[in-house]
Scaffold this motif. Structure first.
Motif, PDB file in Angstrom:
ATOM      1  N   GLY A  71       9.720  -6.315  -0.117  1.00  0.00           N
ATOM      2  CA  GLY A  71       8.790  -6.043  -1.207  1.00  0.00           C
ATOM      3  C   GLY A  71       7.354  -6.333  -0.807  1.00  0.00           C
ATOM      4  N   GLY A  72       6.501  -6.384  -1.829  1.00  0.00           N
ATOM      5  CA  GLY A  72       5.097  -6.700  -1.601  1.00  0.00           C
ATOM      6  C   GLY A  72       4.154  -5.527  -1.702  1.00  0.00           C
ATOM      7  N   LEU A  73       4.680  -4.293  -1.733  1.00  0.00           N
ATOM      8  CA  LEU A  73       3.805  -3.125  -1.815  1.00  0.00           C
ATOM      9  C   LEU A  73       3.074  -3.126  -3.155  1.00  0.00           C
ATOM     10  CD1 LEU A  73       3.054  -0.350  -0.419  1.00  0.00           C
ATOM     11  CD2 LEU A  73       4.733   0.655  -1.977  1.00  0.00           C
ATOM     12  N   PRO A  74       1.737  -3.050  -3.152  1.00  0.00           N
ATOM     13  CA  PRO A  74       1.004  -3.017  -4.424  1.00  0.00           C
ATOM     14  C   PRO A  74       0.903  -1.597  -4.976  1.00  0.00           C
ATOM     15  CG  PRO A  74      -0.547  -3.153  -2.602  1.00  0.00           C
ATOM     16  CD  PRO A  74       0.835  -3.167  -1.991  1.00  0.00           C
ATOM     17  N   LEU A  75       1.044  -1.460  -6.269  1.00  0.00           N
ATOM     18  CA  LEU A  75       0.826  -0.194  -6.959  1.00  0.00           C
ATOM     19  C   LEU A  75      -0.288  -0.426  -7.976  1.00  0.00           C
ATOM     20  CD1 LEU A  75       1.529   2.740  -7.642  1.00  0.00           C
ATOM     21  CD2 LEU A  75       3.257   1.878  -9.240  1.00  0.00           C
ATOM     22  N   ALA A  97       5.972  -4.459  -5.755  1.00  0.00           N
ATOM     23  CA  ALA A  97       7.410  -4.236  -5.592  1.00  0.00           C
ATOM     24  C   ALA A  97       8.077  -5.540  -5.159  1.00  0.00           C
ATOM     25  CB  ALA A  97       7.651  -3.152  -4.550  1.00  0.00           C
ATOM     26  N   PRO A  98       9.162  -5.933  -5.812  1.00  0.00           N
ATOM     27  CA  PRO A  98       9.806  -7.211  -5.489  1.00  0.00           C
ATOM     28  C   PRO A  98      10.717  -7.130  -4.267  1.00  0.00           C
ATOM     29  CG  PRO A  98      10.968  -6.155  -7.276  1.00  0.00           C
ATOM     30  CD  PRO A  98       9.775  -5.286  -6.989  1.00  0.00           C
ATOM     31  N   ASN A  99      11.097  -8.276  -3.792  1.00  0.00           N
ATOM     32  CA  ASN A  99      12.099  -8.408  -2.736  1.00  0.00           C
ATOM     33  C   ASN A  99      13.460  -8.038  -3.329  1.00  0.00           C
ATOM     34  OD1 ASN A  99      14.068  -9.426  -0.939  1.00  0.00           O
ATOM     35  ND2 ASN A  99      12.769 -11.121  -0.287  1.00  0.00           N
ATOM     36  N   ILE A 100      14.088  -6.991  -2.797  1.00  0.00           N
ATOM     37  CA  ILE A 100      15.431  -6.623  -3.267  1.00  0.00           C
ATOM     38  C   ILE A 100      16.431  -6.670  -2.111  1.00  0.00           C
ATOM     39  CG2 ILE A 100      14.641  -5.272  -5.250  1.00  0.00           C
ATOM     40  CD1 ILE A 100      15.242  -2.732  -3.559  1.00  0.00           C
ATOM     41  N   SER A 101      16.128  -7.497  -1.116  1.00  0.00           N
ATOM     42  CA  SER A 101      17.090  -7.722  -0.042  1.00  0.00           C
ATOM     43  C   SER A 101      18.225  -8.598  -0.576  1.00  0.00           C
ATOM     44  CB  SER A 101      16.404  -8.405   1.141  1.00  0.00           C
ATOM     45  OG  SER A 101      16.263  -9.803   0.901  1.00  0.00           O
TER      46      SER A 101
END
Length: 305
Positions: A73-77, A86-90
Motif C-alpha cells: 500500500g501507500g499509493l496516494p490518491l 491505499a492500505p497494506n493488503i498483504s
C-alpha cells in the motif's frame, strides 16, 4: 412555552440522530453463508487479481516485476475531498489482512465494510466489485493468501470535514451502491459481449475512471454517460471516452481494442500512456478470450457523444 419548544427540539434531534444511525448502519453478508463458499482456487484467482487491478493501487508506487505482488500500500490518491492512501493488503497478520477471514474479505470487497464494521470509502471500487461472482471472490481470496507478507502500514487518509465522518458513507451507499447491471444489452448481443459486461462492470471496474460522477464528483457514477469519459480524479486532463462514439472507440474494431489491451498499441501505432499503462499491463496477463469479451462489450454499449 420556551421549555416546551426546547423539549420538542431535543426530541426531534434525538429522532433525527436515531434515524441517521439506523440508515447508515453498515450492511454485511452473512458469515455462515460465506463460509460455505470459502473454497477458492488460487490459480484461477491470479486471473481475477490482474483483472481487478489489485496491485495497481496496493503495490508500492513504481513497483515492477515480482515487487508488484508485495501489496504494502501507500499509493496516494489526491481528490477534491482530500488524499486517500491505499492500505497494506498483504497477508501480514499485523499490518495487512492476514488475520481476516473470507467473510471479512468478501464484505470489504463487495459491501465496503471492514472487519471492525466501519464503512470503507468508495475510493476503493467496491461499487463495481459488488457485481462479482462469489466464486471469483473466493478464488481471489485464495490467491491473495499466497502472496508475500509485507510489514508497514500506509498513512491515514487526509480528509477534511465532513468527509472524514465514515458513518455518512452509509447514506451514500443507499443512493449509489447496487449490484444491478449498468447497461441493458440488446437481445442480439453476442455471448462475448455478455461475458465482457461482467468483466467491465464488475472486476475490471472500468467505469470507475471512464464515467463521470454526479453531484460535482461526490455522487455515484452517471450511468447516462457510462464510459463516456470523465475528469481525471487527480485533476490533470481527462480520462477518455471508450464508448463507440466518434470521439471514443467508434473507429476501432473489436479486434483492434483487444490488440490494444494485449500490446498497448493503438490502431494508429501510438502507445498507451498515463494511468492506463498499468491497466494495459494487467490486461496483457489475461486470457485472450477475456480481452475479446471486453472489446465486444465496449462495441455494444451505447455511444456517448
Amino acid at each position: 412555552m420556551a421549555k416546551r419548544l426546547l423539549l420538542i427540539l431535543i426530541v426531534l434531534l434525538a429522532l433525527g440522530a436515531g434515524l441517521f444511525f439506523w440508515l447508515t448502519e453498515p450492511t454485511r453478508m452473512e458469515s455462515a453463508a460465506l463460509a460455505e463458499q470459502d473454497s477458492g482456487d488460487a490459480k484461477r484467482g491470479e486471473r481475477v487479481f490482474w483483472l481487478a487491478g489489485c496491485e495497481s493501487c496496493h503495490a508500492r508506487p513504481d513497483a515492477k516485476g515480482e515487487a508488484q505482488l508485495e501489496l504494502a500500500g501507500g499509493l496516494p490518491l489526491k481528490t477534491d475531498f482530500g488524499t486517500f492512501y491505499a492500505p497494506n493488503i498483504s497477508p501480514d497478520p499485523d499490518d495487512g489482512i492476514g488475520r481476516w477471514t473470507f467473510a471479512d474479505f468478501a464484505n470489504a470487497l463487495q459491501r465496503g465494510v471492514d472487519p471492525e464494521g466501519r464503512h470503507l470509502y468508495p475510493a476503493f471500487p467496491y461499487t463495481s466489485y459488488v457485481r462479482m461472482k462469489h466464486e471469483d471472490v473466493a478464488d481471489l481470496w485464495a490467491f491473495m493468501k499466497t502472496l508475500p507478507q509485507v510489514k508497514g502500514r500506509a498513512p491515514d487518509h487526509e480528509l477534511s470535514f465532513p468527509f472524514n465522518i465514515r458513518r455518512g458513507i452509509g447514506l451514500w451507499k443507499l443512493a449509489f451502491l447496487s449490484s444491478n447491471p449498468v447497461v441493458t444489452l440488446p437481445a442480439s448481443a453476442s455471448d462475448a459481449a455478455r461475458a465482457g459486461q461482467y468483466l467491465v462492470e464488475g472486476p475490471a471496474h472500468c467505469g470507475e475512471c471512464h464515467t463521470p460522477r454526479r453531484f460535482a464528483g461526490a455522487g455515484g457514477l452517471d450511468h447516462a454517460r457510462w464510459l463516456g469519459g470523465a475528469p481525471n480524479p487527480e485533476g490533470e486532463g481527462k480520462v477518455p471516452n471508450i464508448t463507440p462514439a466518434a470521439d471514443g472507440l467508434g473507429s476501432w474494431s473489436a479486434d483492434e481494442i483487444a490488440e490494444y489491451l494485449a500490446t498497448g498499441f493503438t490502431p494508429d501505432f501510438d502507445t498507451v500512456g498515463g494511468a492506463m499503462v498499468a491497466v494495459q499491463e494487467n490486461m496483457a496477463k489475461l486470457p485472450d478470450e477475456d480481452r475479446q469479451a471486453i472489446a465486444a462489450y465496449l462495441k455494444a454499449v451505447p455511444a456517448v457523444d
